[in-house]
Design a protein around this motif. Structure first.
Motif, PDB file in Angstrom:
ATOM      1  N   LEU A 198      41.442  55.251  10.296  1.00  0.00           N
ATOM      2  CA  LEU A 198      42.069  56.509   9.915  1.00  0.00           C
ATOM      3  C   LEU A 198      42.134  57.440  11.114  1.00  0.00           C
ATOM      4  O   LEU A 198      41.154  57.578  11.850  1.00  0.00           O
ATOM      5  N   ARG A 199      43.268  58.078  11.299  1.00  0.00           N
ATOM      6  CA  ARG A 199      43.439  59.050  12.377  1.00  0.00           C
ATOM      7  C   ARG A 199      42.827  60.367  11.920  1.00  0.00           C
ATOM      8  O   ARG A 199      43.153  60.893  10.872  1.00  0.00           O
ATOM      9  N   ALA A 200      41.899  60.899  12.717  1.00  0.00           N
ATOM     10  CA  ALA A 200      41.237  62.178  12.453  1.00  0.00           C
ATOM     11  C   ALA A 200      41.373  63.026  13.718  1.00  0.00           C
ATOM     12  O   ALA A 200      40.517  63.006  14.599  1.00  0.00           O
ATOM     13  N   GLY A 201      42.493  63.732  13.848  1.00  0.00           N
ATOM     14  CA  GLY A 201      42.754  64.495  15.069  1.00  0.00           C
ATOM     15  C   GLY A 201      42.904  63.553  16.238  1.00  0.00           C
ATOM     16  O   GLY A 201      43.707  62.619  16.199  1.00  0.00           O
ATOM     17  N   ASN A 202      42.091  63.739  17.286  1.00  0.00           N
ATOM     18  CA  ASN A 202      42.178  62.852  18.454  1.00  0.00           C
ATOM     19  C   ASN A 202      41.162  61.709  18.381  1.00  0.00           C
ATOM     20  O   ASN A 202      40.947  61.009  19.360  1.00  0.00           O
TER      21      ASN A 202
END
Length: 137
Positions: A45-49
């Protein structure tokens, strides 16, 4: 000399993959970036950077880490997600709309100095700290 620039990813093992995905995507607005075949058992999962990797306990990758997390045997103490500047009422209302008690906000020290943050629990019982605006250094 090595110089750390930030968090790249964390890995959370789970036996509740659908609930964990829903929590991180629906509540915390992460997005699914990559998913391996089910036998390997990884959803990134993408969480910001950074990335939050969810690994199915019963999968090939998950079995390498031992048993499933429990209420007294979680994968970690907590991790902190830095939010864009947002007031406490907005955060609390958003969490409440998903049935999550925001608890008490407090001034805490982190990588960016002091900021207001709150602790919540994901479906596996892992503690997630949500940190907003910086108060001072």
């Amino acid at each position: 000399m090595l110089e750390i620039r930030g968090l790249d990813h964390i890995v959370l093992r789970t036996n509740q993959i659908d609930r964990m995905c829903a929590f991180y995507c629906d509540v915390l607005n992460c997005t699914v970036e990559r998913e391996t075949p089910p036998e390997l058992g990884l959803i990134q999962l993408r969480a910001g950077n950074a990335l939050i990797d969810l690994v199915r306990v019963e999968s090939q990758l998950g079995k390498m880490g031992g048993g499933a997390p429990t209420k007294t045997g979680n994968n970690l103490d907590h991790f902190c997600l830095q939010l864009k500047q947002t007031d406490e009422d907005t955060i609390a209302a958003h969490l409440a709309s998903h049935g999550i008690d925001a608890g008490e906000f407090a001034k805490r020290y982190g990588a960016q100095g002091y900021g207001m943050s709150v602790y919540i629990k994901d479906p596996e019982g892992n503690t997630v700290e949500l940190r907003s605006e910086i108060v001072d250094n």
